[in-house]
Enzyme design. Structure first.
Site, short mmCIF file in Angstrom:
data_model
loop_
_atom_site.label_atom_id
_atom_site.label_comp_id
_atom_site.label_asym_id
_atom_site.label_seq_id
_atom_site.Cartn_x
_atom_site.Cartn_y
_atom_site.Cartn_z
N ARG A 37 0.82 -1.22 0.00
CA ARG A 37 0.00 0.00 0.00
C ARG A 37 0.85 1.26 0.00
O ARG A 37 0.34 2.36 0.17
CB ARG A 37 -0.98 -0.03 1.17
CG ARG A 37 -2.19 -0.91 0.89
CD ARG A 37 -3.00 -1.22 2.12
NE ARG A 37 -2.24 -2.01 3.08
CZ ARG A 37 -2.08 -3.33 3.00
NH1 ARG A 37 -2.61 -3.99 1.99
NH2 ARG A 37 -1.39 -3.98 3.90
N HIS A 67 7.29 -7.14 -7.34
CA HIS A 67 6.01 -6.49 -7.67
C HIS A 67 5.99 -5.10 -7.03
O HIS A 67 6.21 -4.95 -5.83
CB HIS A 67 4.84 -7.34 -7.17
CG HIS A 67 3.52 -6.97 -7.77
ND1 HIS A 67 2.99 -5.70 -7.70
CD2 HIS A 67 2.62 -7.71 -8.48
CE1 HIS A 67 1.81 -5.69 -8.32
NE2 HIS A 67 1.56 -6.88 -8.81
N TYR A 70 0.76 -1.55 -5.01
CA TYR A 70 -0.52 -1.30 -5.70
C TYR A 70 -0.85 0.18 -5.80
O TYR A 70 -1.58 0.59 -6.68
CB TYR A 70 -1.67 -1.99 -4.94
CG TYR A 70 -1.65 -3.49 -5.01
CD1 TYR A 70 -1.29 -4.13 -6.19
CD2 TYR A 70 -2.02 -4.27 -3.93
CE1 TYR A 70 -1.28 -5.51 -6.28
CE2 TYR A 70 -2.01 -5.64 -4.00
CZ TYR A 70 -1.64 -6.26 -5.17
OH TYR A 70 -1.64 -7.63 -5.24
N HIS A 107 1.44 -2.47 -12.21
CA HIS A 107 0.13 -2.24 -12.83
C HIS A 107 0.25 -0.93 -13.59
O HIS A 107 0.61 0.09 -12.98
CB HIS A 107 -0.96 -2.14 -11.76
CG HIS A 107 -1.14 -3.41 -10.98
ND1 HIS A 107 -2.04 -3.52 -9.95
CD2 HIS A 107 -0.54 -4.62 -11.09
CE1 HIS A 107 -1.98 -4.75 -9.45
NE2 HIS A 107 -1.07 -5.43 -10.12
N GLU A 142 1.71 -5.36 -16.31
CA GLU A 142 0.82 -6.48 -16.03
C GLU A 142 -0.48 -6.30 -16.80
O GLU A 142 -1.03 -5.19 -16.86
CB GLU A 142 0.54 -6.57 -14.51
CG GLU A 142 -0.36 -7.75 -14.16
CD GLU A 142 -0.41 -8.07 -12.66
OE1 GLU A 142 0.38 -7.50 -11.88
OE2 GLU A 142 -1.24 -8.91 -12.29
N ASP A 176 -1.55 -12.03 -16.39
CA ASP A 176 -2.26 -12.52 -15.20
C ASP A 176 -3.53 -13.21 -15.70
O ASP A 176 -4.38 -12.59 -16.34
CB ASP A 176 -2.60 -11.33 -14.28
CG ASP A 176 -3.23 -11.76 -12.97
OD1 ASP A 176 -4.21 -12.52 -13.00
OD2 ASP A 176 -2.74 -11.33 -11.90
N HIS A 179 -6.81 -11.75 -14.54
CA HIS A 179 -7.06 -10.44 -15.13
C HIS A 179 -7.50 -10.54 -16.60
O HIS A 179 -8.46 -9.88 -17.00
CB HIS A 179 -5.82 -9.56 -15.04
CG HIS A 179 -5.42 -9.24 -13.63
ND1 HIS A 179 -4.29 -8.52 -13.32
CD2 HIS A 179 -6.00 -9.55 -12.44
CE1 HIS A 179 -4.20 -8.41 -12.00
NE2 HIS A 179 -5.20 -9.02 -11.45
N HIS A 211 1.12 -14.73 -14.10
CA HIS A 211 0.48 -14.83 -12.79
C HIS A 211 -0.65 -15.82 -12.93
O HIS A 211 -1.56 -15.61 -13.74
CB HIS A 211 -0.10 -13.48 -12.36
CG HIS A 211 0.92 -12.52 -11.85
ND1 HIS A 211 0.67 -11.17 -11.69
CD2 HIS A 211 2.20 -12.73 -11.43
CE1 HIS A 211 1.75 -10.59 -11.21
NE2 HIS A 211 2.70 -11.51 -11.04
N ASP A 224 -11.62 -8.53 -10.96
CA ASP A 224 -10.31 -8.79 -10.37
C ASP A 224 -10.41 -9.35 -8.95
O ASP A 224 -9.87 -8.76 -8.00
CB ASP A 224 -9.45 -7.52 -10.40
CG ASP A 224 -8.00 -7.79 -10.00
OD1 ASP A 224 -7.64 -8.97 -9.80
OD2 ASP A 224 -7.24 -6.82 -9.87
N HIS A 226 -9.32 -12.79 -7.23
CA HIS A 226 -8.64 -14.05 -7.48
C HIS A 226 -9.30 -15.20 -6.71
O HIS A 226 -9.86 -14.99 -5.63
CB HIS A 226 -7.18 -13.97 -7.03
CG HIS A 226 -6.40 -12.90 -7.73
ND1 HIS A 226 -5.04 -12.77 -7.60
CD2 HIS A 226 -6.77 -11.92 -8.58
CE1 HIS A 226 -4.62 -11.75 -8.34
NE2 HIS A 226 -5.65 -11.21 -8.93
N GLU A 256 -0.90 -16.16 -7.16
CA GLU A 256 -1.33 -15.04 -6.30
C GLU A 256 -2.75 -15.36 -5.83
O GLU A 256 -3.65 -14.52 -5.90
CB GLU A 256 -1.36 -13.73 -7.07
CG GLU A 256 -0.06 -13.29 -7.67
CD GLU A 256 -0.23 -12.07 -8.57
OE1 GLU A 256 -1.09 -12.07 -9.46
OE2 GLU A 256 0.50 -11.10 -8.34
#
Ligand code: FE
Ligand code: FE
Ligand code: ZN
Length: 279
Positions: A37, A67, A70, A107, A142, A176, A179, A211, A224, A226, A256
């Protein structure tokens, strides 16, 4: 080789992550470069890095996926958010030079009502500022679910970004599965067709990682969310086809899925058991 792994928390350093990955039966793994975050990255611990690089070599751990957080949004309408994206990516890429030859996934961003054209322009501005000719990390866009105003739900948008980045040879794509499914690509009924379209629009040579996630929602839902492998709408059969697909041979596959470590261990074992070759 079959490079399969999962997302790991990096709170304790690289060596503990490597040990955890090996204990789970993984041959690669993904980690966040900092708190997902946002916030600052911890200073690198030289001893930890050294021990990890030795472990990686000894056990043949494959290419790693770092990664980005986000909260990194390269195409925000807010200049302060774009500035964080610039700072975080610059720092992350500098640090990753200590783990040369790996992948940095991010992203592309959300254009928040500015339109995808403006979004793509801002993303390329950032990439043209942070990429360095000598860097040894490949930066991956991604594929996104197309939730809200996300850029990267269509292969064409990724192509446009790649076309406008000057050091384009430092760039690739991470596919992904949740996604692309949520974005509308039918990997369950027509995996070959989706990969052919990816090849036509982006180029399979750009595909550097996968992913591997099931989706809680039907194709095209743009949600989105998962799901565990085989427990979502994509289904186990599709994942068996994906991990055995010749066009994806040798790529790192990273889970993930909503799991604790024991759940990841089971999914890694399941996917390994579904590989058709011993490689
Ligand atoms: Fe991601
Ligand atoms: Fe992902
Ligand atoms: Zn996702």
């Amino acid at each position: 080789m079959f490079y399969i792994g999962c997302h790991l928390s990096c709170a304790k350093g690289f060596f503990p992550m490597g040990k955890t990955a090996l204990a789970l039966g993984a041959t690669t793994f993904q980690f966040f470069t900092r708190n997902p975050r946002g916030g600052n990255a911890k200073a690198l611990d030289e001893k930890d890095l050294e021990a990890f690089l030795k472990l990686k070599k000894e056990h043949g751990i494959g290419t790693l996926l770092a990664h980005a957080p986000y909260t990194l949004n390269a195409c925000s309408a807010d200049a302060a958010v774009r500035d964080f994206a610039w700072r975080a990516m610059t720092e992350d890429l500098e640090r990753l030079e200590r783990l040369p030859g790996n992948l940095y996934n991010f992203h592309p961003g959300s254009h928040v009502g500015q339109g995808s054209e403006t979004g793509i322009r801002l993303i390329c501005t950032l990439l043209n500022e942070v990429l360095k000719p000598g860097q040894q990390t490949t930066v991956l866009l991604e594929t996104m679910a197309g939730k809200g105003s996300e850029v990267g739900g269509r292969f064409e948008e990724l192509r446009e970004i790649l076309d406008r980045v000057k050091l384009s040879d430092k760039m690739g794509v991470c596919l992904d599965t949740c996604h692309v499914w949520d974005a509308g690509y039918d990997i369950a009924e027509d995996l070959d067709g989706v990969l052919a379209e990816f090849d036509r629009v982006v180029g399979l040579s750009r595909l550097k990682a996968v992913h591997i996630n099931d989706s809680q929602n039907p194709r095209g839902a743009k949600k989105d969310r998962h799901a565990r492998i085989g427990e979502g709408k994509i289904g186990l059969e599709t994942f068996v086809r994906i991990i055995n697909h010749p066009a994806l041979e040798g790529l790192p596959f990273c889970l993930e899925t909503p799991n604790e470590l024991d759940g990841y261990e089971k999914e890694i074992a399941l996917l390994k058991s579904k590989r058709k070759t011993n490689r």
